[in-house]
Design a protein around this motif. Structure first.
Motif, PDB file in Angstrom:
ATOM      1  N   UNK A  33     -27.971  62.666  86.404  1.00 37.18           N
ATOM      2  CA  UNK A  33     -27.130  63.804  86.802  1.00 37.18           C
ATOM      3  C   UNK A  33     -25.717  63.328  87.117  1.00 37.18           C
ATOM      4  N   UNK A  34     -25.598  62.207  87.815  1.00 36.82           N
ATOM      5  CA  UNK A  34     -24.283  61.662  88.158  1.00 36.82           C
ATOM      6  C   UNK A  34     -23.498  61.326  86.895  1.00 36.82           C
ATOM      7  N   UNK A  35     -24.151  60.665  85.950  1.00 40.36           N
ATOM      8  CA  UNK A  35     -23.478  60.288  84.705  1.00 40.36           C
ATOM      9  C   UNK A  35     -23.070  61.527  83.907  1.00 40.36           C
ATOM     10  N   UNK A  53     -16.687  59.725  94.601  1.00 39.77           N
ATOM     11  CA  UNK A  53     -17.395  60.534  93.612  1.00 39.77           C
ATOM     12  C   UNK A  53     -17.310  62.011  93.955  1.00 39.77           C
ATOM     13  N   UNK A  54     -17.180  62.337  95.217  1.00 39.70           N
ATOM     14  CA  UNK A  54     -17.186  63.736  95.653  1.00 39.70           C
ATOM     15  C   UNK A  54     -16.087  64.553  94.985  1.00 39.70           C
ATOM     16  N   UNK A  55     -14.975  63.940  94.668  1.00 42.74           N
ATOM     17  CA  UNK A  55     -13.873  64.661  94.034  1.00 42.74           C
ATOM     18  C   UNK A  55     -14.198  65.055  92.598  1.00 42.74           C
ATOM     19  N   UNK A  56     -15.226  64.458  92.017  1.00 43.62           N
ATOM     20  CA  UNK A  56     -15.575  64.716  90.624  1.00 43.62           C
ATOM     21  C   UNK A  56     -16.670  65.767  90.460  1.00 43.62           C
ATOM     22  N   UNK A  57     -17.181  66.333  91.571  1.00 45.32           N
ATOM     23  CA  UNK A  57     -18.264  67.303  91.470  1.00 45.32           C
ATOM     24  C   UNK A  57     -18.221  68.248  92.667  1.00 45.32           C
ATOM     25  N   UNK A  58     -18.989  69.311  92.580  1.00 48.48           N
ATOM     26  CA  UNK A  58     -19.043  70.263  93.688  1.00 48.48           C
ATOM     27  C   UNK A  58     -19.733  69.620  94.888  1.00 48.48           C
TER      28      UNK A  58
END
Length: 113
Positions: A33-35, A53-58
């Motif tokens: 899911x992360x990838x 990583x938080x800036x790249x997803x909800x």
């Protein structure tokens, strides 16, 4: 650190030497899911998903993936709990719809089977 075939060690299941379990599979779902969302392998530092990583997803996706990538297999959610997570229950995708988000949610659903 880098290892075989250039894979980051953090993408390996921490308890890889132990027996196969649903918790192992859910770690893998978290990596996938992360990838699919970020295009990058996850970086787990001191038991926590790297905050950059938080800036790249909800926030909901970050919460679920962080739980799936918990180094303690007993602390990871079950497949049913992951499927019931608010991120998996969303019917609308924030921002432009990305096929990879739908695929990531489908992987979590498949882990329940």
């Amino acid at each position: 650190s880098r290892t075989l075939a250039g894979m980051a060690r953090t993408s390996w299941v921490p308890e890889a030497a132990a027996e196969v379990s649903q918790a192992n599979d859910l770690w893998s779902v978290g990596v996938l899911a992360h990838v699919m969302i970020t295009g990058l392998l996850p970086s787990v530092v001191r038991g926590k998903l790297a905050s950059g990583t938080a800036a790249r997803m909800s926030a909901a996706a970050f919460d679920l993936i962080s739980a799936l990538l918990d180094p303690n297999p007993q602390a990871r959610p079950s497949a049913a709990a992951a499927a019931d997570h608010p991120w998996c229950q969303k019917t609308a995708i924030e921002g432009p719809p990305l096929p990879s988000l739908r695929l990531a949610r489908a992987c979590i659903g498949a882990a329940m089977a």
